[in-house]
Design an enzyme around this catalytic site. Structure first.
Site, PDB file in Angstrom:
ATOM      1  N   ASN A  92     -32.012 -57.018 -20.336  1.00 12.31           N
ATOM      2  CA  ASN A  92     -32.275 -57.269 -21.758  1.00 12.31           C
ATOM      3  C   ASN A  92     -33.480 -58.179 -22.015  1.00 12.31           C
ATOM      4  OD1 ASN A  92     -30.820 -59.426 -20.685  1.00 12.31           O
ATOM      5  ND2 ASN A  92     -29.728 -59.823 -22.599  1.00 12.31           N
ATOM      6  N   GLU A 125     -25.177 -66.367 -14.497  1.00 16.74           N
ATOM      7  CA  GLU A 125     -25.325 -66.332 -15.966  1.00 16.74           C
ATOM      8  C   GLU A 125     -24.748 -65.003 -16.419  1.00 16.74           C
ATOM      9  OE1 GLU A 125     -26.167 -68.652 -17.844  1.00 16.74           O
ATOM     10  OE2 GLU A 125     -27.314 -70.043 -16.612  1.00 16.74           O
ATOM     11  N   CYS A 146     -26.564 -61.798 -24.312  1.00 13.41           N
ATOM     12  CA  CYS A 146     -25.325 -62.287 -23.689  1.00 13.41           C
ATOM     13  C   CYS A 146     -24.590 -63.308 -24.545  1.00 13.41           C
ATOM     14  CB  CYS A 146     -25.654 -62.912 -22.347  1.00 13.41           C
ATOM     15  SG  CYS A 146     -26.949 -64.159 -22.480  1.00 13.41           S
ATOM     16  N   GLU A 205     -16.751 -57.563 -24.339  1.00 18.23           N
ATOM     17  CA  GLU A 205     -18.195 -57.655 -24.605  1.00 18.23           C
ATOM     18  C   GLU A 205     -18.737 -56.235 -24.827  1.00 18.23           C
ATOM     19  OE1 GLU A 205     -20.998 -58.499 -21.396  1.00 18.23           O
ATOM     20  OE2 GLU A 205     -22.066 -59.850 -22.739  1.00 18.23           O
ATOM     21  N   GLU A 249     -29.033 -72.922 -16.249  1.00 16.03           N
ATOM     22  CA  GLU A 249     -30.470 -72.694 -16.188  1.00 16.03           C
ATOM     23  C   GLU A 249     -31.142 -73.591 -17.218  1.00 16.03           C
ATOM     24  OE1 GLU A 249     -30.886 -68.295 -16.403  1.00 16.03           O
ATOM     25  OE2 GLU A 249     -31.238 -68.453 -14.254  1.00 16.03           O
TER      26      GLU A 249
HETATM   27  P1  NAD Z   1     -25.178 -55.747 -14.417  1.00 15.99           P
HETATM   28  O1  NAD Z   1     -24.169 -56.730 -13.964  1.00 15.99           O
HETATM   29  O2  NAD Z   1     -24.839 -54.322 -14.421  1.00 15.99           O
HETATM   30  O3  NAD Z   1     -26.506 -55.861 -13.509  1.00 15.99           O
HETATM   31  C1  NAD Z   1     -27.188 -57.097 -13.358  1.00 15.99           C
HETATM   32  C2  NAD Z   1     -28.012 -57.053 -12.089  1.00 15.99           C
HETATM   33  O4  NAD Z   1     -27.140 -57.057 -10.959  1.00 15.99           O
HETATM   34  C3  NAD Z   1     -28.876 -55.795 -11.941  1.00 15.99           C
HETATM   35  O5  NAD Z   1     -30.125 -56.167 -11.391  1.00 15.99           O
HETATM   36  C4  NAD Z   1     -28.079 -54.945 -10.966  1.00 15.99           C
HETATM   37  O6  NAD Z   1     -28.876 -54.052 -10.205  1.00 15.99           O
HETATM   38  C5  NAD Z   1     -27.480 -56.011 -10.063  1.00 15.99           C
HETATM   39  N1  NAD Z   1     -26.268 -55.616  -9.350  1.00 15.99           N
HETATM   40  C6  NAD Z   1     -25.331 -54.717  -9.727  1.00 15.99           C
HETATM   41  N2  NAD Z   1     -24.356 -54.657  -8.800  1.00 15.99           N
HETATM   42  C7  NAD Z   1     -24.670 -55.541  -7.832  1.00 15.99           C
HETATM   43  C8  NAD Z   1     -24.044 -55.942  -6.620  1.00 15.99           C
HETATM   44  N3  NAD Z   1     -22.878 -55.428  -6.221  1.00 15.99           N
HETATM   45  N4  NAD Z   1     -24.646 -56.905  -5.871  1.00 15.99           N
HETATM   46  C9  NAD Z   1     -25.814 -57.454  -6.258  1.00 15.99           C
HETATM   47  N5  NAD Z   1     -26.458 -57.104  -7.396  1.00 15.99           N
HETATM   48  C10 NAD Z   1     -25.892 -56.158  -8.172  1.00 15.99           C
HETATM   49  O7  NAD Z   1     -25.639 -56.250 -15.842  1.00 15.99           O
HETATM   50  P2  NAD Z   1     -26.666 -55.548 -16.842  1.00 15.99           P
HETATM   51  O8  NAD Z   1     -26.019 -54.341 -17.428  1.00 15.99           O
HETATM   52  O9  NAD Z   1     -27.991 -55.416 -16.194  1.00 15.99           O
HETATM   53  O10 NAD Z   1     -26.820 -56.673 -17.964  1.00 15.99           O
HETATM   54  C11 NAD Z   1     -25.906 -56.858 -18.986  1.00 15.99           C
HETATM   55  C12 NAD Z   1     -24.975 -57.996 -18.684  1.00 15.99           C
HETATM   56  O11 NAD Z   1     -25.728 -59.163 -18.377  1.00 15.99           O
HETATM   57  C13 NAD Z   1     -24.109 -58.359 -19.868  1.00 15.99           C
HETATM   58  O12 NAD Z   1     -22.798 -58.610 -19.437  1.00 15.99           O
HETATM   59  C14 NAD Z   1     -24.748 -59.640 -20.382  1.00 15.99           C
HETATM   60  O13 NAD Z   1     -23.889 -60.485 -21.093  1.00 15.99           O
HETATM   61  C15 NAD Z   1     -25.245 -60.275 -19.128  1.00 15.99           C
HETATM   62  N6  NAD Z   1     -26.319 -61.214 -19.399  1.00 15.99           N
HETATM   63  C16 NAD Z   1     -26.081 -62.552 -19.258  1.00 15.99           C
HETATM   64  C17 NAD Z   1     -27.073 -63.476 -19.569  1.00 15.99           C
HETATM   65  C18 NAD Z   1     -26.839 -64.957 -19.425  1.00 15.99           C
HETATM   66  O14 NAD Z   1     -27.820 -65.680 -19.339  1.00 15.99           O
HETATM   67  N7  NAD Z   1     -25.612 -65.439 -19.409  1.00 15.99           N
HETATM   68  C19 NAD Z   1     -28.318 -63.030 -20.021  1.00 15.99           C
HETATM   69  C20 NAD Z   1     -28.534 -61.658 -20.139  1.00 15.99           C
HETATM   70  C21 NAD Z   1     -27.528 -60.754 -19.825  1.00 15.99           C
END
Ligand code: NAD
Length: 487
Positions: A148, A245, A279, A384, A461
């Protein structure tokens, strides 16, 4: 164009033949082909990162700071180009990527560049001896990003990591592989040693390779709770340090004495900025019963005026969702809301035309949705959604709303609107959330820690607090007398 890894200071397609197509969410047309990293690429990245770490950790904080600050200037000088790349990759409006994405990445580099020379330990006076502490870098850190805020996430991780003397291997989300490479180029041009910030591309398999690699000291993830749990478990086998995060289902509480116009503005920002793909969004909007109807009337009226459409148009206020699959997931949530008895007050449909009459039917556009007649137990109020779906809930008392706001396994953020200063602090102090706002929402200055309570994360962070998550403290005892020994 084939998009690549950035290893040891140069773009490389790597040694894998596996590729995937990255799409522009506004049209679902291909942007580029991307090479998935394999184990050989990860080894190359780790080797070059280890080499860069030895050079980098030997530099003074001031020298490191200078590189970060220069990289910030380079990003700012390319603001328009990088913002457009981000908009094409993510689908967010160009007005946002110009105002927030690239500049918040540069802010992080400037902030941590500015404090790199001030990272220091403590002197402790002891009887006939003294002690001191040294915050030492961890080594190679891996950053794994969500889609995002691609360049912001990369910079929020790289800036403190590098300021503390670490090197970093960053894996962007497979949905947004583009702008981390721009950050890598900026570091190189700013004078970073090759390998200080490597970028590897790929899906969760590549993330897992980083988590499992024995030479990587720390993992910092921005992603979903379910990925966070997998990474936490994977890192545990080697007792690696982690920063997580993760997601949320945050409450925004609006009391009867609040300024309604401001509260409506905040509720919209808390749900519709970046198409609701944020998020920390305040997706459970609790409104005091006394002002419920007037709040809802204003919210509906202003939401229906949001200019949805072509992301590259500077007049656009809301763009496209990241993928068709994500849009379908959000649509399933909307259907779940309707079938559980909530009223869809507005939005929730896929528009054919944008606010200037352009055909947007091939993109992932969804009109911002507001649900009322909601109940805390509904799926739309518990899960979410990560899209433009706002649920409005009414409440009667402070005690009741605090309990309901905290009734979630998440704890990323919370907001309170009131003109009663005592109540504002009293309520915020009782909310189980790591990042809170009084009379605003979703403002994340680099100077303040950002992170979650409960299942929304581990560590913080931004701000000075980030330093402790990218260093390890060494204590040194120095004897000034004789060794007292019973032997
Ligand atoms: P996601 O968990 O699907 O993927 C995040 C990252 O993790 C990607 O780069 C993905 O390739 C990697 N990944 C997936 N499986 C993995 C594994 N088994 N081992 C290591 N890496 C792996 O999340 P998304 O769909 O990309 O993003 C949306 C989510 O992120 C939402 O839940 C949102 O709330 C959260 N988010 C949190 C913050 C924060 O700062 N708290 C900020 C932005 C987004």
């Amino acid at each position: 164009m084939v998009y690549t890894q950035f290893i040891d200071g140069a773009l490389t397609t790597g040694s894998n033949r596996e590729t995937w197509i990255n799409y522009n969410p506004a049209y679902n047309t291909p942007l580029e082909e991307v090479c998935q990293a394999n184990e050989e690429d990860i080894e190359a990245a780790v080797h070059s990162s280890a080499k860069a770490f030895r050079i980098w950790r030997a530099k003074t904080g001031a020298e490191r700071g200078r590189v970060l600050t220069k990289a910030a200037h380079i990003l700012r000088s390319r603001l328009e180009k990088i913002a457009l790349l981000e908009t094409q990759d993510v689908g967010k409006p160009i007005s946002e990527s110009l105002a927030v994405d690239v500049s918040s990445a540069a802010d992080a580099l400037e902030y941590f560049g500015g404090i790199a020379a001030s990272i220091h330990g403590e002197y402790v006076d002891l009887k006939n001896a003294f002690g001191y502490t040294r915050p030492e870098p961890l080594g190679i850190c891996a950053g794994i990003g969500a889609w995002n805020y691609p360049i912001q996430i990369a910079a929020w991780k790289a800036a403190p990591a590098l300021a503390c003397g670490n090197s970093m291997i960053f894996k962007p989300s497979e949905l947004t592989p583009v702008t981390a490479l721009e950050l890598a180029k900026a570091f190189m041009e700013a004078g970073a040693p090759p390998g200080l910030f490597n970028v590897v591309q790929g899906d969760g398999r590549v993330g897992a390779m980083l988590v499992n690699h024995p030479s990587i000291a720390k993992i910092s993830l921005t992603g979903s709770v379910s990925t966070g749990k997998k990474i936490f478990a994977g890192a545990a086998s080697q007792l690696k340090k982690v920063t997580l995060e993760l997601g949320g289902k945050s409450p925004l509480i609006i009391f009867e004495d609040a300024d309604i116009h401001n509260a409506v503005s905040a509720a919209m920002l808390a749900n519709f900025y970046t198409q609701g793909e944020v998020c920390s969004n305040g997706t459970r909007v609790f409104v005091h019963r006394q002002i419920f109807n007037s709040f809802l009337t204003q919210l509906k009226e202003r939401t229906e005026k949001i200019r949805l459409g072509e992301p590259a148009d500077p007049d656009t206020q809301m763009g496209a969702l990241i993928s068709k699959a994500h849009m379908e997931k959000i649509t399933r949530f909307i259907n779940s809301g309707k079938s559980s008895g909530a009223t869809l007050l507005t939005g929730g449909f896929q528009p054919e035309k944008d606010f200037k009459g352009r055909d947007i039917s091939s993109g992932n556009f969804l009109a911002p949705a507001i649900f009322t007649d909601c109940d805390d137990s509904m799926e739309i109020c518990k899960e979410e959604i990560f899209g433009p779906v706002l649920s409005v809930l009414s409440f009667d008392s402070e005690e009741e709303v605090i309990e309901r706001a905290n009734n979630t396994p998440y704890g990323l953020s919370a907001g309170v609107f009131t003109n009663d200063i005592k109540r504002g602090h009293r309520v915020i102090h009782q909310l189980q959330a790591g990042t809170c706002w009084i009379n605003n929402y979703n403002i994340t200055p680099i100077e303040l820690p950002f992170g979650g309570f409960k299942q929304s994360g581990q560590g913080r962070e931004n701000s000075l607090a980030a330093i402790q998550y990218y260093t390890q403290l060494k204590s040194v005892y120095v004897e000034l007398g004789n060794v007292e020994s019973p032997y």
